[in-house]
Design a protein around this motif. Structure first.
Motif, short mmCIF file in Angstrom:
data_model
loop_
_atom_site.label_atom_id
_atom_site.label_comp_id
_atom_site.label_asym_id
_atom_site.label_seq_id
_atom_site.Cartn_x
_atom_site.Cartn_y
_atom_site.Cartn_z
N ILE A 16 5.74 9.96 11.63
CA ILE A 16 6.65 9.20 11.85
C ILE A 16 6.18 7.87 11.82
O ILE A 16 6.09 6.17 10.46
N ASP A 17 5.47 7.78 12.47
CA ASP A 17 4.69 6.26 13.46
C ASP A 17 3.76 5.88 12.34
O ASP A 17 3.93 4.38 11.50
N HIS A 18 3.17 6.54 11.96
CA HIS A 18 1.73 6.62 11.52
C HIS A 18 2.24 6.14 9.76
O HIS A 18 1.47 4.81 8.74
N PHE A 19 3.07 5.95 8.60
CA PHE A 19 3.02 6.45 7.53
C PHE A 19 4.93 5.80 7.06
O PHE A 19 3.97 5.03 5.98
N SER A 20 5.04 5.39 8.39
CA SER A 20 5.57 4.12 8.06
C SER A 20 5.14 3.03 8.12
O SER A 20 5.75 1.94 7.66
N ARG A 21 4.32 2.48 8.83
CA ARG A 21 3.52 1.61 8.80
C ARG A 21 2.95 1.78 7.68
O ARG A 21 2.55 0.44 7.02
N LEU A 22 2.25 2.66 7.29
CA LEU A 22 1.37 2.61 6.19
C LEU A 22 2.62 1.71 4.43
O LEU A 22 2.18 1.84 3.90
N LEU A 23 3.85 2.74 5.00
CA LEU A 23 4.39 2.48 3.31
C LEU A 23 5.26 0.98 3.54
O LEU A 23 5.31 0.28 2.58
N SER A 24 5.19 0.98 4.71
CA SER A 24 5.39 -0.78 4.81
C SER A 24 4.24 -1.36 3.85
O SER A 24 4.37 -3.46 4.53
N MET A 25 2.68 -1.25 4.38
CA MET A 25 1.35 -2.55 3.84
C MET A 25 1.50 -1.69 1.71
O MET A 25 1.12 -2.33 1.59
#
Length: 135
Positions: A16-25
């Motif tokens: 969740i942390d990884h893909f949330s960060r990725l999709l924020s960029m």
């Protein structure tokens, strides 16, 4: 044990942390096109590489040409500081969108890269604007 499972999957919260960060960029061509088609464009789409002549020949409809090297507080002053910019370049072989994202972030501006750039746009079958698109 397969090569897929020989390394244990990350815990759900790490995913969740990884893909949330990725999709924020990042965003993708389909989401950009859909937002524009629906009239939900809450971002400024920037074509960040090439000359004005190249942009005039072929670009994504609704995009504004602003090369990453020309991004300054003065050039961005027409837009409020909270404006989200979505940047794209030629495609996966081009780092212009990365450079633009970095420049915008350094200026305190929210930014996302449109994955695939023009190559991705074309792969999705979306139309281009410009003189070459009309030919």
């Amino acid at each position: 044990m397969s090569t897929v499972s020989d390394i244990q999957a990350a815990p759900p919260q790490a995913v969740i942390d990884h893909f949330s960060r990725l999709l924020s960029m990042e965003t993708d061509c389909w989401d950009v096109s859909f937002a524009m088609e629906q009239g939900d464009q809450d971002f400024v789409l920037l074509h960040v590489v090439g000359s004005a002549e190249v942009f005039a020949r072929r670009h994504i409809p609704g995009a504004i040409h602003l090369r990453h090297g020309d991004m300054t507080p003065e050039r961005l002053s027409p837009w409020p500081m909270e404006t989200l910019f979505v940047v794209y370049c030629a495609g996966p072989h081009c780092n212009g969108a990365d450079r633009a994202a970095l420049a915008l972030a350094r200026l305190g501006r929210p930014v996302k890269i449109m994955l695939g750039g023009m190559t991705g746009w074309e792969d999705e079958g979306f139309a281009f604007a410009g003189s070459a698109a009309a030919a």
